[in-house]
Design a protein around this motif. Structure first.
Motif, PDB file in Angstrom:
ATOM      1  N   UNK A  44       0.849  -1.196   0.000  1.00 15.14           N
ATOM      2  CA  UNK A  44       0.000   0.000   0.000  1.00 15.14           C
ATOM      3  C   UNK A  44       0.884   1.245   0.000  1.00 15.14           C
ATOM      4  N   UNK A  45       0.302   2.397  -0.396  1.00 14.02           N
ATOM      5  CA  UNK A  45       1.052   3.651  -0.374  1.00 14.02           C
ATOM      6  C   UNK A  45       0.851   4.365   0.954  1.00 14.02           C
ATOM      7  N   UNK A  46       1.856   5.117   1.365  1.00 15.65           N
ATOM      8  CA  UNK A  46       1.765   5.906   2.592  1.00 15.65           C
ATOM      9  C   UNK A  46       0.532   6.800   2.503  1.00 15.65           C
ATOM     10  N   UNK A  47      -0.204   6.867   3.595  1.00 10.31           N
ATOM     11  CA  UNK A  47      -1.458   7.614   3.613  1.00 10.31           C
ATOM     12  C   UNK A  47      -2.642   6.724   3.277  1.00 10.31           C
ATOM     13  N   UNK A  48      -2.347   5.507   2.826  1.00 10.87           N
ATOM     14  CA  UNK A  48      -3.387   4.545   2.497  1.00 10.87           C
ATOM     15  C   UNK A  48      -3.010   3.139   2.932  1.00 10.87           C
ATOM     16  N   UNK A  49      -2.052   3.040   3.865  1.00 10.53           N
ATOM     17  CA  UNK A  49      -1.635   1.717   4.334  1.00 10.53           C
ATOM     18  C   UNK A  49      -2.699   1.154   5.258  1.00 10.53           C
TER      19      UNK A  49
END
Length: 168
Positions: free
Chosen positions: A109-114
């Motif tokens: 996942x991407x940071x801010x959406x983990x």
């Protein structure tokens, strides 16, 4: 929150897991502002809930090698991860925040959406004890602008999280 299996899918590994496990949850989508630097507080404001009920997913580096090298900490967005407390809960002397690029590779996942759910590589997980004070809490659904509301007991079970006071 619906007490039956959701039939809507947002297509993330987290929602797929919840659907497969027949865990009741509610999807909360909002338009993410790319200029924000505090994803958790943005989510709380956008979905209209107290920040103490919205939880962020952070990764810490333990200094170990292999699967034990990273540990997930799930804490309220209005609090900070207490590195000393999580190290103590893990039986370690010290931990440090993981490099964001390493966290993204490890979780998928991407940071801010983990999301704490259905990460690419499973890690030992610690859930802040404050989560148990609520009937439901909110966690990232797997991308910015998507939160999932579910019971903390379901989150704990699916992530095999240990519960401890890890924030301040």
């Amino acid at each position: 929150m619906s007490k039956k299996k959701n039939t809507h899918s947002t297509g993330t590994p987290a929602t797929t897991l919840l659907d497969r496990e027949a865990v009741p949850y509610t999807v909360h989508s909002y338009v993410h502002d790319p200029s924000t630097d505090n994803y958790g507080l943005e989510a709380a404001e956008a979905i209209g809930v107290a920040p103490a009920k919205v939880f962020k997913t952070l990764l810490v580096a333990t200094g170990e090698t292999g699967p034990a090298a990273l540990v997930v900490g799930i804490i309220p967005v209005n609090r900070s991860l207490d590195l000393k407390a999580i190290a103590t809960a893990l039986g370690l002397k010290k931990v440090e925040m993981a490099d964001p690029a390493v966290a993204e590779r490890r979780t998928g996942y991407v940071v801010g959406g983990i999301s704490p759910l259905a990460q690419r590589n499973r890690s030992r997980t610690m859930l802040d004890a404050s989560a148990l004070a609520y009937e439901t809490i909110y966690v990232s659904g797997g991308h910015r602008g998507l939160d999932l509301e579910l019971a903390p007991a379901d989150l704990q079970r699916l992530t095999e999280a240990e519960v401890a006071h890890i924030s301040h």
